[in-house]
Design a protein around this motif. Sequence first.
Motif, PDB file in Angstrom:
ATOM      1  N   ARG A 310       6.173   4.729   2.939  1.00  0.00           N
ATOM      2  CA  ARG A 310       5.152   5.322   3.806  1.00  0.00           C
ATOM      3  C   ARG A 310       4.924   6.794   3.493  1.00  0.00           C
ATOM      4  O   ARG A 310       5.876   7.531   3.228  1.00  0.00           O
ATOM      5  CB  ARG A 310       5.571   5.189   5.278  1.00  0.00           C
ATOM      6  CG  ARG A 310       5.568   3.772   5.798  1.00  0.00           C
ATOM      7  CD  ARG A 310       6.240   3.676   7.157  1.00  0.00           C
ATOM      8  NE  ARG A 310       7.668   3.898   7.083  1.00  0.00           N
ATOM      9  CZ  ARG A 310       8.473   3.974   8.131  1.00  0.00           C
ATOM     10  NH1 ARG A 310       7.977   3.870   9.343  1.00  0.00           N
ATOM     11  NH2 ARG A 310       9.776   4.155   7.971  1.00  0.00           N
ATOM     12  N   ALA A 311       3.665   7.200   3.541  1.00  0.00           N
ATOM     13  CA  ALA A 311       3.344   8.612   3.335  1.00  0.00           C
ATOM     14  C   ALA A 311       3.802   9.435   4.530  1.00  0.00           C
ATOM     15  O   ALA A 311       4.241  10.581   4.377  1.00  0.00           O
ATOM     16  CB  ALA A 311       1.844   8.786   3.121  1.00  0.00           C
ATOM     17  N   GLU A 312       3.699   8.833   5.717  1.00  0.00           N
ATOM     18  CA  GLU A 312       4.129   9.499   6.946  1.00  0.00           C
ATOM     19  C   GLU A 312       4.891   8.503   7.800  1.00  0.00           C
ATOM     20  O   GLU A 312       4.661   7.292   7.732  1.00  0.00           O
ATOM     21  CB  GLU A 312       2.920  10.044   7.723  1.00  0.00           C
ATOM     22  CG  GLU A 312       2.139  11.108   6.980  1.00  0.00           C
ATOM     23  CD  GLU A 312       0.942  11.612   7.782  1.00  0.00           C
ATOM     24  OE1 GLU A 312       0.835  11.245   8.977  1.00  0.00           O
ATOM     25  OE2 GLU A 312       0.128  12.346   7.217  1.00  0.00           O
ATOM     26  N   VAL A 319       2.212  -2.048   5.388  1.00  0.00           N
ATOM     27  CA  VAL A 319       2.737  -1.101   4.402  1.00  0.00           C
ATOM     28  C   VAL A 319       2.901  -1.776   3.034  1.00  0.00           C
ATOM     29  O   VAL A 319       3.538  -2.825   2.903  1.00  0.00           O
ATOM     30  CB  VAL A 319       4.076  -0.516   4.878  1.00  0.00           C
ATOM     31  CG1 VAL A 319       4.714   0.333   3.784  1.00  0.00           C
ATOM     32  CG2 VAL A 319       3.848   0.332   6.138  1.00  0.00           C
ATOM     33  N   ASN A 320       2.307  -1.163   2.034  1.00  0.00           N
ATOM     34  CA  ASN A 320       2.303  -1.724   0.686  1.00  0.00           C
ATOM     35  C   ASN A 320       3.674  -1.572   0.035  1.00  0.00           C
ATOM     36  O   ASN A 320       4.293  -0.512   0.113  1.00  0.00           O
ATOM     37  CB  ASN A 320       1.241  -1.006  -0.160  1.00  0.00           C
ATOM     38  CG  ASN A 320       0.903  -1.783  -1.412  1.00  0.00           C
ATOM     39  OD1 ASN A 320       1.295  -2.936  -1.577  1.00  0.00           O
ATOM     40  ND2 ASN A 320       0.170  -1.157  -2.320  1.00  0.00           N
ATOM     41  N   SER A 353      -8.358  -4.293   6.955  1.00  0.00           N
ATOM     42  CA  SER A 353      -8.715  -3.120   6.154  1.00  0.00           C
ATOM     43  C   SER A 353     -10.229  -2.982   6.019  1.00  0.00           C
ATOM     44  O   SER A 353     -10.717  -2.064   5.350  1.00  0.00           O
ATOM     45  CB  SER A 353      -8.078  -3.212   4.760  1.00  0.00           C
ATOM     46  OG  SER A 353      -8.478  -4.410   4.099  1.00  0.00           O
ATOM     47  N   ASP A 354     -10.971  -3.876   6.666  1.00  0.00           N
ATOM     48  CA  ASP A 354     -12.435  -3.830   6.645  1.00  0.00           C
ATOM     49  C   ASP A 354     -12.921  -2.773   7.636  1.00  0.00           C
ATOM     50  O   ASP A 354     -12.875  -2.973   8.850  1.00  0.00           O
ATOM     51  CB  ASP A 354     -12.988  -5.206   7.021  1.00  0.00           C
ATOM     52  CG  ASP A 354     -14.515  -5.242   7.053  1.00  0.00           C
ATOM     53  OD1 ASP A 354     -15.152  -4.217   6.732  1.00  0.00           O
ATOM     54  OD2 ASP A 354     -15.063  -6.301   7.429  1.00  0.00           O
ATOM     55  N   SER A 367      -3.745   5.160   2.324  1.00  0.00           N
ATOM     56  CA  SER A 367      -3.342   4.921   0.938  1.00  0.00           C
ATOM     57  C   SER A 367      -2.091   4.060   0.818  1.00  0.00           C
ATOM     58  O   SER A 367      -1.889   3.397  -0.208  1.00  0.00           O
ATOM     59  CB  SER A 367      -3.097   6.263   0.235  1.00  0.00           C
ATOM     60  OG  SER A 367      -2.057   6.989   0.888  1.00  0.00           O
ATOM     61  N   ASP A 368      -1.238   4.067   1.858  1.00  0.00           N
ATOM     62  CA  ASP A 368      -0.015   3.277   1.774  1.00  0.00           C
ATOM     63  C   ASP A 368      -0.139   1.918   2.451  1.00  0.00           C
ATOM     64  O   ASP A 368       0.843   1.195   2.617  1.00  0.00           O
ATOM     65  CB  ASP A 368       1.182   4.045   2.355  1.00  0.00           C
ATOM     66  CG  ASP A 368       0.944   4.538   3.774  1.00  0.00           C
ATOM     67  OD1 ASP A 368      -0.075   4.172   4.375  1.00  0.00           O
ATOM     68  OD2 ASP A 368       1.779   5.314   4.281  1.00  0.00           O
TER      69      ASP A 368
END
Length: 395
Positions: A310-312, A319-320, A353-354, A367-368
């Motif tokens: 995670r970025a944050e 989460v990718n 994500s749409d 982004s993550d």
Amino acid sequence: MKLSQSALLAFAAAVLAAPSPTTLEQPAKRAAGCSSAVTLDASTNIWKKYTLHPNSFYRKEVEDAVKQLSDSSLADAAAKVADVGSFLWLDTIENIGKLEPALEDVPCENILGLVIYDLPGRDCAAKASNGELKVGEISKYKTQYIDKIVSILKAHPNTAFALVIEPDSLPNLVTNSDLTTCKNSASGYRDGVAYALKNLNLPNVIMYMDAGHGGWLGWDANLKPGAQELAKAYTSAGKPKQLRGISTNVAGWNAWDLSPGEFSTKSDAKYNSCQNEKTYITKFGDALKTAGMPNHAIVDTGRNGVTGLRAEWGDWCNVNGAGFGVRPTADTGSDLADAFVWVKPGGESDGTSDSSATRYDSFCGKSDAYKPSPEAGTWNQAYFEMLLKNAVPSF
């Protein structure tokens, strides 16, 4: 120090996607329940006696996923996921209809996990997981939702049940009290949680009230007010003896005992000493004990097999790079942690994500976050395969 508004919104939106309304073929019937009424002793760790049941609805989703694998070499490993115990989400009044069929194959040595999740104005700081009941519909919540579940559980005294009570609700009132949506939902949350605790307080039931996670109520300034908020609900419910404590990391990504923590190098880390869930349940558990509430915990390890993604800390949506985590077990190494459990059904989306969708939440476009992803609760085959490939330990 409390978090910035954006971070708080992130934590409050630790979105809890409910299972998709998949219609199942009836499972082959097995001897269900015990030969006599079950009585669970909430002063003990019942997970040392009972195994979390692999509920038939998630089993069917996984079995269907095995048939659709993009890589057939994963078939044997994927099939094993169906045998992992997981919680069944009763996230709508309609989905209470899943409960009776799910009871048909629960043996005496197993305990059926249920998520109670339908408060009016649900997830007041999120979009992807908003519920069916509007703010103010507390009477409907009580009579058409809780009372119906109570009736079914009473009708099955020979089966053991473990309940997670209303994920994200009270934590939102601690950290997002400045949001209009949460202000409007507050009285319904408090009333609804207390009503659920009081009426679900049955001999064959063990209950855990949701307490978010270490990146939410684990901040130094949130520990005491968080514990007090939960303790008030416990007291308002008449201090039900079947409440064992709290659930943490539900649908979350936090590590159990990673040290130093995933976000320990952040500039504000000095304001949060709960850098993993083990530390969190210890510190929050102390605060709960002081507030006069039972303080044992179950921790969701369903998707926390991989860290550092995670970025944050507050990023919660699909989460990718994530992987399945430790399988349900009472072997936690902590007296306060009763068990690691799978609450979130791995493979079901946290949110779409749409960006054009009504329930789109910006965290699902970060982004993550894995893309593309469907609506919350909908099966995402590619995400399931990713969780399987990245599982720690592997299948």
